[in-house]
Design an enzyme around this catalytic site. Structure first.
Site, PDB file in Angstrom:
ATOM      1  N   TYR A  39      32.185 -28.882  -0.844  1.00 21.11           N
ATOM      2  CA  TYR A  39      31.927 -29.296   0.541  1.00 21.11           C
ATOM      3  C   TYR A  39      30.766 -30.301   0.579  1.00 21.11           C
ATOM      4  O   TYR A  39      30.854 -31.344   1.233  1.00 21.11           O
ATOM      5  CB  TYR A  39      31.596 -28.059   1.383  1.00 21.11           C
ATOM      6  CG  TYR A  39      31.335 -28.345   2.846  1.00 21.11           C
ATOM      7  CD1 TYR A  39      32.398 -28.556   3.719  1.00 21.11           C
ATOM      8  CD2 TYR A  39      30.042 -28.397   3.355  1.00 21.11           C
ATOM      9  CE1 TYR A  39      32.159 -28.818   5.069  1.00 21.11           C
ATOM     10  CE2 TYR A  39      29.795 -28.656   4.689  1.00 21.11           C
ATOM     11  CZ  TYR A  39      30.865 -28.858   5.547  1.00 21.11           C
ATOM     12  OH  TYR A  39      30.629 -29.127   6.882  1.00 21.11           O
TER      13      TYR A  39
ATOM     14  N   SER B 229      27.615 -33.410   7.384  1.00 23.90           N
ATOM     15  CA  SER B 229      26.824 -32.176   7.329  1.00 23.90           C
ATOM     16  C   SER B 229      25.500 -32.453   6.624  1.00 23.90           C
ATOM     17  O   SER B 229      25.426 -33.344   5.760  1.00 23.90           O
ATOM     18  CB  SER B 229      27.608 -31.133   6.523  1.00 23.90           C
ATOM     19  OG  SER B 229      26.751 -30.119   6.053  1.00 23.90           O
TER      20      SER B 229
ATOM     21  N   GLY C 218      36.180 -25.788  18.179  1.00 23.76           N
ATOM     22  CA  GLY C 218      34.863 -26.141  17.645  1.00 23.76           C
ATOM     23  C   GLY C 218      34.315 -27.463  18.139  1.00 23.76           C
ATOM     24  O   GLY C 218      34.446 -27.829  19.315  1.00 23.76           O
ATOM     25  N   ILE C 219      33.711 -28.196  17.214  1.00 25.24           N
ATOM     26  CA  ILE C 219      33.013 -29.436  17.548  1.00 25.24           C
ATOM     27  C   ILE C 219      34.002 -30.497  18.061  1.00 25.24           C
ATOM     28  O   ILE C 219      33.727 -31.198  19.044  1.00 25.24           O
ATOM     29  CB  ILE C 219      32.239 -29.950  16.315  1.00 25.24           C
ATOM     30  CG1 ILE C 219      31.127 -28.944  15.931  1.00 25.24           C
ATOM     31  CG2 ILE C 219      31.631 -31.329  16.580  1.00 25.24           C
ATOM     32  CD1 ILE C 219      30.459 -29.215  14.582  1.00 25.24           C
ATOM     33  N   GLY C 220      35.171 -30.595  17.423  1.00 27.26           N
ATOM     34  CA  GLY C 220      36.155 -31.598  17.836  1.00 27.26           C
ATOM     35  C   GLY C 220      36.629 -31.376  19.259  1.00 27.26           C
ATOM     36  O   GLY C 220      36.814 -32.328  20.026  1.00 27.26           O
TER      37      GLY C 220
HETATM   38  P1  NAD Z   1      36.381 -25.593  12.911  1.00 25.71           P
HETATM   39  O1  NAD Z   1      36.891 -24.885  11.709  1.00 25.71           O
HETATM   40  O2  NAD Z   1      36.047 -24.801  14.126  1.00 25.71           O
HETATM   41  O3  NAD Z   1      37.400 -26.745  13.356  1.00 25.71           O
HETATM   42  C1  NAD Z   1      37.941 -27.620  12.400  1.00 25.71           C
HETATM   43  C2  NAD Z   1      39.038 -28.452  13.018  1.00 25.71           C
HETATM   44  O4  NAD Z   1      39.577 -29.276  11.979  1.00 25.71           O
HETATM   45  C3  NAD Z   1      40.193 -27.638  13.593  1.00 25.71           C
HETATM   46  O5  NAD Z   1      40.626 -28.254  14.774  1.00 25.71           O
HETATM   47  C4  NAD Z   1      41.271 -27.758  12.504  1.00 25.71           C
HETATM   48  O6  NAD Z   1      42.584 -27.701  13.047  1.00 25.71           O
HETATM   49  C5  NAD Z   1      40.983 -29.141  11.975  1.00 25.71           C
HETATM   50  N1  NAD Z   1      41.499 -29.335  10.614  1.00 25.71           N
HETATM   51  C6  NAD Z   1      41.220 -28.628   9.500  1.00 25.71           C
HETATM   52  N2  NAD Z   1      41.892 -29.133   8.465  1.00 25.71           N
HETATM   53  C7  NAD Z   1      42.614 -30.175   8.932  1.00 25.71           C
HETATM   54  C8  NAD Z   1      43.509 -31.107   8.351  1.00 25.71           C
HETATM   55  N3  NAD Z   1      43.804 -31.086   7.038  1.00 25.71           N
HETATM   56  N4  NAD Z   1      44.070 -32.048   9.148  1.00 25.71           N
HETATM   57  C9  NAD Z   1      43.788 -32.069  10.458  1.00 25.71           C
HETATM   58  N5  NAD Z   1      42.926 -31.249  11.060  1.00 25.71           N
HETATM   59  C10 NAD Z   1      42.366 -30.308  10.309  1.00 25.71           C
HETATM   60  O7  NAD Z   1      35.139 -26.409  12.384  1.00 25.71           O
HETATM   61  P2  NAD Z   1      33.907 -27.114  13.129  1.00 25.71           P
HETATM   62  O8  NAD Z   1      32.711 -26.292  12.865  1.00 25.71           O
HETATM   63  O9  NAD Z   1      34.251 -27.481  14.525  1.00 25.71           O
HETATM   64  O10 NAD Z   1      33.790 -28.422  12.211  1.00 25.71           O
HETATM   65  C11 NAD Z   1      34.102 -29.728  12.656  1.00 25.71           C
HETATM   66  C12 NAD Z   1      33.457 -30.711  11.714  1.00 25.71           C
HETATM   67  O11 NAD Z   1      32.035 -30.514  11.731  1.00 25.71           O
HETATM   68  C13 NAD Z   1      33.891 -30.559  10.255  1.00 25.71           C
HETATM   69  O12 NAD Z   1      34.033 -31.825   9.663  1.00 25.71           O
HETATM   70  C14 NAD Z   1      32.725 -29.808   9.636  1.00 25.71           C
HETATM   71  O13 NAD Z   1      32.605 -30.047   8.251  1.00 25.71           O
HETATM   72  C15 NAD Z   1      31.554 -30.381  10.419  1.00 25.71           C
HETATM   73  N6  NAD Z   1      30.362 -29.521  10.380  1.00 25.71           N
HETATM   74  C16 NAD Z   1      30.381 -28.289  10.941  1.00 25.71           C
HETATM   75  C17 NAD Z   1      29.242 -27.501  10.861  1.00 25.71           C
HETATM   76  C18 NAD Z   1      29.162 -26.139  11.467  1.00 25.71           C
HETATM   77  O14 NAD Z   1      28.173 -25.437  11.230  1.00 25.71           O
HETATM   78  N7  NAD Z   1      30.120 -25.694  12.259  1.00 25.71           N
HETATM   79  C19 NAD Z   1      28.109 -27.981  10.181  1.00 25.71           C
HETATM   80  C20 NAD Z   1      28.138 -29.236   9.618  1.00 25.71           C
HETATM   81  C21 NAD Z   1      29.281 -30.010   9.730  1.00 25.71           C
END
Ligand code: NAD
Length: 239
Positions: free
Chosen positions: A149, A136, A13-15
């Protein structure tokens, strides 16, 4: 010595996209995941080869103090910290157990506290640094069926603003990137019909991409020192 950054939750994902953006900017990287160590190690090697950077993978729960201490035991200096690890929870608040509530708060909020308290002394020693929290839009306006959340991201926004004030005299800038809907696995819980309805609500008519979020994250980390305590929104005009 090259610049060093830590990106939490970088296995997908984003990371994952932020990791590539920062590698392309010449950062050496510490990348973390919760479960996917084999794939994160492969990705770290791939980035290392592609951009000639040092990339190290780490597995651990960023909401757990011992895991975060173990992570930082091998980090000697840090220029940028990106608190990206996060989970969502969709459901009515009255159906949520205290364990589920704690897991959302610990992953999304406590993780930021735990990494910041380890990173700040390193940044103070270096004379400055950058912290970017991935938040978010729900942190500002709240979402039905995502109360925990929303609360966690609202707290991340407040933490960002407060810590920015605390650290501005030490040349450490703290900002947040508040995403709308980004096309990642986090949103795979929605049906195609729900996704279609969501896209119709978004003026841009589509979801954001992890690459767009990563590009903006990279720009925020490169912003002038005077920008701190800001919650920057990326949502296609949605909210
Ligand atoms: P994703 O589920 O694709 O990836 C999440 C990542 O976080 C994964 O690499 C997972 O291994 C890691 N993770 C989860 N729990 C963990 C923990 N306890 N310790 C260590 N790592 C952990 O999600 P994403 O969409 O890439 O989200 C990334 C960030 O962006 C998050 O903080 C999410 O809240 C934020 N975000 C996402 C969206 C969206 O629409 N995708 C919208 C707003 C904010």
């Amino acid at each position: 010595m090259g610049k060093k950054a830590l990106v939490t939750g970088a296995s997908r994902g984003i990371g994952r996209a932020i990791a590539e953006e920062l590698a392309s900017q010449g950062y050496d990287l510490y990348l973390t995941c919760l479960h996917s160590m084999a794939s994160l190690t492969g990705y770290a090697e791939e980035l290392g080869k592609k951009y000639g950077s040092f990339c190290q993978a780490f597995q651990g729960d960023m909401g757990n103090p011992e895991d975060v201490e173990r992570l930082f035991s091998s980090i000697r200096s840090l220029d940028a910290l990106v608190n990206n690890a996060g989970i969502s929870y969709i459901g009515l608040l009255q159906d949520m157990t205290p364990e589920e509530w704690n897991r959302v708060l610990s992953t999304n909020l406590t993780s930021c506290f735990l990494t910041c308290r380890q990173a700040i002394p390193l940044m103070l020693h270096a004379g400055g640094g950058r912290i970017l929290n991935i938040s978010s839009v729900w942190g500002a306006v709240g979402a039905s069926t995502e109360a925990a959340y929303s609360a966690s991201k609202g707290a991340v926004n407040s933490l960002t603003k407060a810590l920015a004030k605390e650290l501005a005299p030490s040349n450490i800038q703290v900002n947040a990137l508040a995403c709308g809907v980004i096309d990642t696995d986090m949103n795979r819980c929605f049906t195609p019909e729900e996704m279609q309805a969501l896209m119709e609500e978004i003026p841009a008519g589509r979801l954001g991409t992890p690459k767009e979020a990563a590009a903006l994250a990279g720009q925020i980390l490169n912003a002038p020192d005077y920008m701190t305590g800001q919650i920057i929104t990326l949502d296609g005009g949605w909210i």
